[in-house]
Design a protein around this motif. Structure first.
Motif, PDB file in Angstrom:
ATOM      1  N   LEU A  53       0.582  -1.014  -0.141  1.00  0.00           N
ATOM      2  CA  LEU A  53       0.067  -0.165  -0.080  1.00  0.00           C
ATOM      3  C   LEU A  53       0.896   1.213   0.025  1.00  0.00           C
ATOM      4  CD1 LEU A  53      -2.985  -1.044   2.361  1.00  0.00           C
ATOM      5  CD2 LEU A  53      -2.928  -0.648   0.099  1.00  0.00           C
ATOM      6  N   LEU A  54       2.052   1.366   0.636  1.00  0.00           N
ATOM      7  CA  LEU A  54       2.974   2.297   0.646  1.00  0.00           C
ATOM      8  C   LEU A  54       3.390   2.484  -0.704  1.00  0.00           C
ATOM      9  CD1 LEU A  54       5.071   2.267   3.806  1.00  0.00           C
ATOM     10  CD2 LEU A  54       3.459   3.852   2.860  1.00  0.00           C
ATOM     11  N   ALA A  55       3.815   1.572  -1.384  1.00  0.00           N
ATOM     12  CA  ALA A  55       4.473   1.594  -2.895  1.00  0.00           C
ATOM     13  C   ALA A  55       3.211   2.208  -3.543  1.00  0.00           C
ATOM     14  CB  ALA A  55       4.849   0.272  -3.506  1.00  0.00           C
ATOM     15  N   ALA A  56       1.851   1.755  -3.341  1.00  0.00           N
ATOM     16  CA  ALA A  56       0.824   2.406  -4.277  1.00  0.00           C
ATOM     17  C   ALA A  56       0.701   3.681  -3.946  1.00  0.00           C
ATOM     18  CB  ALA A  56      -0.425   1.434  -3.845  1.00  0.00           C
ATOM     19  N   MET A  57       0.811   4.169  -2.826  1.00  0.00           N
ATOM     20  CA  MET A  57       0.539   5.594  -2.316  1.00  0.00           C
ATOM     21  C   MET A  57       1.918   6.353  -3.032  1.00  0.00           C
ATOM     22  SD  MET A  57      -0.518   5.702   1.440  1.00  0.00           S
ATOM     23  CE  MET A  57      -0.867   7.244   1.682  1.00  0.00           C
ATOM     24  N   GLY A  58       2.922   5.828  -3.127  1.00  0.00           N
ATOM     25  CA  GLY A  58       4.097   6.352  -3.954  1.00  0.00           C
ATOM     26  C   GLY A  58       3.641   6.655  -5.317  1.00  0.00           C
ATOM     27  N   CYS A  59       3.116   5.587  -6.060  1.00  0.00           N
ATOM     28  CA  CYS A  59       2.818   5.762  -7.289  1.00  0.00           C
ATOM     29  C   CYS A  59       1.684   6.997  -7.601  1.00  0.00           C
ATOM     30  CB  CYS A  59       2.262   4.545  -7.808  1.00  0.00           C
ATOM     31  SG  CYS A  59       3.227   3.218  -8.210  1.00  0.00           S
ATOM     32  N   CYS A  60       0.638   7.024  -6.638  1.00  0.00           N
ATOM     33  CA  CYS A  60      -0.335   8.046  -6.682  1.00  0.00           C
ATOM     34  C   CYS A  60       0.299   9.646  -6.335  1.00  0.00           C
ATOM     35  CB  CYS A  60      -1.182   7.943  -5.719  1.00  0.00           C
ATOM     36  SG  CYS A  60      -2.301   6.474  -5.775  1.00  0.00           S
ATOM     37  N   LEU A  61       1.410   9.379  -5.576  1.00  0.00           N
ATOM     38  CA  LEU A  61       2.049  10.827  -5.070  1.00  0.00           C
ATOM     39  C   LEU A  61       2.787  11.133  -6.539  1.00  0.00           C
ATOM     40  CD1 LEU A  61       2.170  12.385  -2.682  1.00  0.00           C
ATOM     41  CD2 LEU A  61       4.355  11.370  -2.059  1.00  0.00           C
ATOM     42  N   TYR A  62       3.375  10.294  -6.951  1.00  0.00           N
ATOM     43  CA  TYR A  62       3.930  10.807  -8.358  1.00  0.00           C
ATOM     44  C   TYR A  62       3.155  11.328  -9.230  1.00  0.00           C
ATOM     45  CZ  TYR A  62       6.787  10.537 -12.652  1.00  0.00           C
ATOM     46  OH  TYR A  62       7.376  10.939 -13.957  1.00  0.00           O
ATOM     47  N   ARG A  63       1.995  10.616  -9.290  1.00  0.00           N
ATOM     48  CA  ARG A  63       0.967  11.339 -10.326  1.00  0.00           C
ATOM     49  C   ARG A  63       0.381  12.512  -9.836  1.00  0.00           C
ATOM     50  NH1 ARG A  63       1.205  10.750 -14.967  1.00  0.00           N
ATOM     51  NH2 ARG A  63       1.594   8.640 -15.419  1.00  0.00           N
ATOM     52  N   LEU A  64       0.509  12.751  -8.621  1.00  0.00           N
ATOM     53  CA  LEU A  64      -0.249  14.184  -8.118  1.00  0.00           C
ATOM     54  C   LEU A  64       0.853  15.122  -8.182  1.00  0.00           C
ATOM     55  CD1 LEU A  64      -2.310  15.498  -6.171  1.00  0.00           C
ATOM     56  CD2 LEU A  64      -0.990  14.617  -4.191  1.00  0.00           C
ATOM     57  N   ILE A  65       1.872  14.809  -8.264  1.00  0.00           N
ATOM     58  CA  ILE A  65       3.148  15.954  -8.240  1.00  0.00           C
ATOM     59  C   ILE A  65       3.326  15.976  -9.746  1.00  0.00           C
ATOM     60  CG2 ILE A  65       5.507  16.615  -7.711  1.00  0.00           C
ATOM     61  CD1 ILE A  65       5.061  14.981  -5.232  1.00  0.00           C
ATOM     62  N   ARG A  66       3.604  15.069 -10.390  1.00  0.00           N
ATOM     63  CA  ARG A  66       4.181  15.233 -11.682  1.00  0.00           C
ATOM     64  C   ARG A  66       3.051  15.015 -12.813  1.00  0.00           C
ATOM     65  NH1 ARG A  66       9.492  14.155 -12.792  1.00  0.00           N
ATOM     66  NH2 ARG A  66       8.969  14.894 -15.055  1.00  0.00           N
ATOM     67  N   GLY A  67       1.676  14.833 -12.527  1.00  0.00           N
ATOM     68  CA  GLY A  67       0.561  14.996 -13.567  1.00  0.00           C
ATOM     69  C   GLY A  67       0.864  15.787 -14.562  1.00  0.00           C
ATOM     70  N   PRO A  68       0.624  15.566 -15.905  1.00  0.00           N
ATOM     71  CA  PRO A  68       0.839  16.439 -16.976  1.00  0.00           C
ATOM     72  C   PRO A  68      -0.093  17.542 -16.846  1.00  0.00           C
ATOM     73  CG  PRO A  68       0.162  14.349 -17.805  1.00  0.00           C
ATOM     74  CD  PRO A  68       0.473  14.203 -16.290  1.00  0.00           C
ATOM     75  N   ARG A  69      -1.529  17.314 -16.439  1.00  0.00           N
ATOM     76  CA  ARG A  69      -2.381  18.118 -16.413  1.00  0.00           C
ATOM     77  C   ARG A  69      -3.244  18.123 -15.266  1.00  0.00           C
ATOM     78  NH1 ARG A  69      -6.053  18.646 -20.967  1.00  0.00           N
ATOM     79  NH2 ARG A  69      -6.280  20.706 -20.297  1.00  0.00           N
ATOM     80  N   ALA A  70      -4.072  19.357 -14.895  1.00  0.00           N
ATOM     81  CA  ALA A  70      -4.727  19.190 -13.373  1.00  0.00           C
ATOM     82  C   ALA A  70      -5.695  18.061 -13.171  1.00  0.00           C
ATOM     83  CB  ALA A  70      -5.680  20.552 -13.508  1.00  0.00           C
ATOM     84  N   GLN A  71      -6.460  17.340 -14.203  1.00  0.00           N
ATOM     85  CA  GLN A  71      -7.179  16.174 -14.094  1.00  0.00           C
ATOM     86  C   GLN A  71      -6.378  15.134 -13.568  1.00  0.00           C
ATOM     87  OE1 GLN A  71      -7.660  18.154 -16.636  1.00  0.00           O
ATOM     88  NE2 GLN A  71      -7.550  17.357 -18.610  1.00  0.00           N
ATOM     89  N   ASP A  72      -5.183  15.102 -13.923  1.00  0.00           N
ATOM     90  CA  ASP A  72      -4.451  13.872 -13.527  1.00  0.00           C
ATOM     91  C   ASP A  72      -3.902  14.001 -12.217  1.00  0.00           C
ATOM     92  OD1 ASP A  72      -3.715  12.489 -16.078  1.00  0.00           O
ATOM     93  OD2 ASP A  72      -3.114  14.438 -16.494  1.00  0.00           O
ATOM     94  N   ARG A  73      -3.848  15.191 -11.466  1.00  0.00           N
ATOM     95  CA  ARG A  73      -3.459  15.568 -10.139  1.00  0.00           C
ATOM     96  C   ARG A  73      -4.595  15.096  -9.408  1.00  0.00           C
ATOM     97  NH1 ARG A  73       1.066  18.860 -10.474  1.00  0.00           N
ATOM     98  NH2 ARG A  73       1.347  19.736 -12.472  1.00  0.00           N
ATOM     99  N   VAL A  74      -6.094  15.651  -9.874  1.00  0.00           N
ATOM    100  CA  VAL A  74      -7.086  15.259  -9.000  1.00  0.00           C
ATOM    101  C   VAL A  74      -7.378  13.717  -8.963  1.00  0.00           C
ATOM    102  CG1 VAL A  74      -9.565  15.591  -8.927  1.00  0.00           C
ATOM    103  CG2 VAL A  74      -8.225  17.490  -9.837  1.00  0.00           C
TER     104      VAL A  74
END
Lengths: 132, 93
Positions: B17-38
């Motif tokens: 679950l921590l690794a999954a949270m890491g993946c989500c955090l990457y998408r939250l920080i580096r997401g190319p657009r706003a909807q990816d961050r959401v």
């Protein structure tokens, strides 16, 4: 951690199975969120974690607390109903907002509003194959 | 015996679950657009809720259940509000 040792081994194995099932499916969904190319592909991936990912861990929690307290403890059903009901709603809202934004910016690869082939309200569907 | 099985499974599940949270955090920080961050924030809420449930199993207390329920509610409200904001530019019109 004293109660953990009093559980029968079959219950521990069952709890461990559901825990690992839920956690691995959640991890798979989040890897999909990381690796898919476009937003419309990415929006599908985390639902793996909200269906069987949450379901597995909630079933494990239910079995564990029922065995430890030796009575049925079913209040995890509240969380599962909450998650199962709200996830489609939020993801539909998010996908429609993204579609609206992509159309407003005139991005290619997004179905336009005036495909008009079926002639009812559902013509602005999100399927890219319906592009005219 | 059963304690060893449970502790091992809990540790592996929490690491996943921590690794999954890491993946989500990457998408939250580096997401190319706003909807990816959401979307990353929404998945992060779900992962945090599941991590709290595994913590509850590990420490054998039902207090974590209420926290998980509150986090599930907050995730729904925040994602719905952010989607509305992305669509209309305002949350309450």
């Amino acid at each position: 951690m004293t109660e953990l040792a009093e559980l029968p081994p079959w219950a521990a194995l069952l709890i461990a199975f559901f825990l690992l099932l839920g956690a691995s499916l959640t991890l798979l969904g989040c890897i999909g969120l990381l690796r898919f190319k476009t937003f419309y592909q990415r929006v599908h991936a985390p639902t793996l974690g909200t269906t069987w990912g949450a379901g597995g861990i909630l079933i494990a929690s239910m079995i564990f607390f029922s065995m430890v307290q030796s009575r049925p403890v079913l209040h995890e059903i509240l969380i599962s109903v909450m998650v199962f009901v709200t996830t489609p709603v939020t993801l539909m809202l998010l996908a429609r907002a993204t579609l609206y934004r992509d159309r407003a910016e005139g991005m290619s690869g997004v179905p336009s509003l005036d495909t008009g082939s079926t002639g009812d309200e559902a013509t602005d569907s999100t399927y890219p194959t319906q592009r005219s | 015996m059963s304690a060893i099985i449970l502790v091992l499974a809990l540790a592996v599940a929490q690491l996943m679950l921590l690794a999954a949270m890491g993946c989500c955090l990457y998408r939250l920080i580096r997401g190319p657009r706003a909807q990816d961050r959401v979307l990353g924030l929404d998945a992060l809420y779900v992962c945090a809720m599941l991590l709290l449930l595994t913590l509850g199993i590990r420490s054998d207390s039902t207090v974590f259940f209420e926290m998980a329920l509150v986090i599930a509610l907050l995730g729904f409200v925040s994602t719905a509000a952010l989607a509305k904001f992305l669509m209309r530019g305002e949350v309450i019109e």
